[in-house]
Design a protein around this motif. Structure first.
Motif: not given
Lengths: 239, 239
Positions: A2-4, A32-36, A62-68, A169-173
């Motif tokens: 899964a793309t996490t 989540t909308e992108f399936g991540i 994790h596949t991605l990390v987002l910092t704010t 692009e993710g893989s979760i639905t």
């Protein structure tokens, strides 16, 4: 696999409860909308070693990390240096970042001619970082490896994120159902759906109404689980 | 040593952005008011191993850990077991918890006579846990060592927290100042105050107005830093 994703929200003001962390929930919804699959949110203080360790650990799991947050120009804004250190990248003058910062500062000076900004410092980014334009504020975001560095001010964060969103692009639905049945009456059916189908099930009370969320990597499994659940009395698709 | 706290918010719905994590910011505000330094917020999924590792790690690095969420009765509500495992405590029938759960269930049955609830399971708490009454919902909270386990529904969380709040005592003091000076013009003064006084300084833009927060363990240091800052033009005490 899964793309996490993990979200790292940086700022003492979030920990002290002075500011609601709307950035994390907004990003959670969009990802989540992108399936991540958003697996973790961490709120950390404006402290270089903590940011560095957190980004370093999460970027490996994790596949991605987002910092704010922490992209401003005051001494407590240290995200860029900390992310560079976390990834073992030197900070370098970045000509693209410099163009963006100069353009923003020039625009501010039209109304405030005495506006000062340390453009040299503001244009230093981790080596090889991909700059993400910020048309709402001064500091651009950037992508370093699998780490997306976004501003903390919500309007800036959203604008910078949307610049790169179409590349995600993710893989979760997932599917959502609703019921008025008390939580404690749902145990058998929720346990059974988890056993029958390859899907995670969550149940969230929102007043009298409970929301059942079905999440998985296989669209057919999530759809089958949903179809099976709605055959039960009082479990339905709409609010 | 400063009294530090970590907040662990448990629930897939928070990660997916379906629910705003108002619990963490509310607790952040309350703990800060008590002089407790909130050093980390983690949002984790309804997954036993992740909750267990997170609570175990944070309970060793912070004076206090507060968890919210996962006290319901559906299969995804696993906080009690995970906290017990994190602290190496067995789950045991708890007579005080049982009394609270029975009383709540009896009250619900007055209006809904067919209401079912697994009281045996709901009354199992970690051995030696101190039960915190929940007069708003069914599941009581508890204190296990330095871990405070609170419900996830905001009204329940607040009520359960307030039962134990008067026992909390921290060592951090803070002051807030305001300015319209652009962030990038504040660098020198903010760096200097950090060097002169034993206090952390943060600067947070909220539109045109910037909020300067001075935090430290010594009240005199925080007061001296505040007094020094307000001698600067355009830095003031009120909004």
């Amino acid at each position: 696999m899964a793309t996490t994703a993990a979200i790292v929200s940086i700022g003492d003001e979030l920990l002290a409860g002075d500011v609601e962390n709307t950035n994390a929930s907004w990003l959670g919804t969009r990802l989540t909308e992108f399936g991540i699959d958003v697996r973790e949110i961490r709120v950390v203080p404006d402290e270089a070693p903590t940011i560095e360790t957190t980004v370093s650990d999460l970027s490996q799991t994790h596949t991605l990390v987002l910092t704010t947050g922490g992209l401003g120009s005051t001494p407590d804004d240290i995200t860029i240096e900390a992310v560079a250190d976390a990834l073992g990248l030197p900070l370098e003058p970045n000509s693209e970042a410099r163009e963006h910062v100069e353009a923003a500062v020039t625009e501010i000076r039209e109304d405030h001619p005495d506006f000062r900004h340390d453009i040299e410092t503001a244009a230093r980014y981790p080596a090889s970082a991909e700059i993400i334009p910020n048309h709402v504020g001064i500091a651009p975001g950037c992508i370093c490896g699998n780490v997306y560095v976004l501003p903390g001010i919500p309007a800036e964060m959203k604008a910078v994120f949307e610049h790169v969103a179409n590349g995600l692009e993710g893989s979760i639905t997932s599917q959502t159902l609703y019921t008025e049945t008390p939580e404690s009456h749902l145990n058998t059916v929720l346990s059974e759906v988890s056993e029958r189908f390859d899907a995670r099930i969550g149940c969230y009370p929102t007043g009298e109404l409970k929301r059942i969320r079905i999440v998985g990597e296989e669209e057919t499994a999530v759809e089958d689980a949903t179809a099976w659940l709605v055959r039960h009395p009082n479990i339905r698709r709409d609010v």
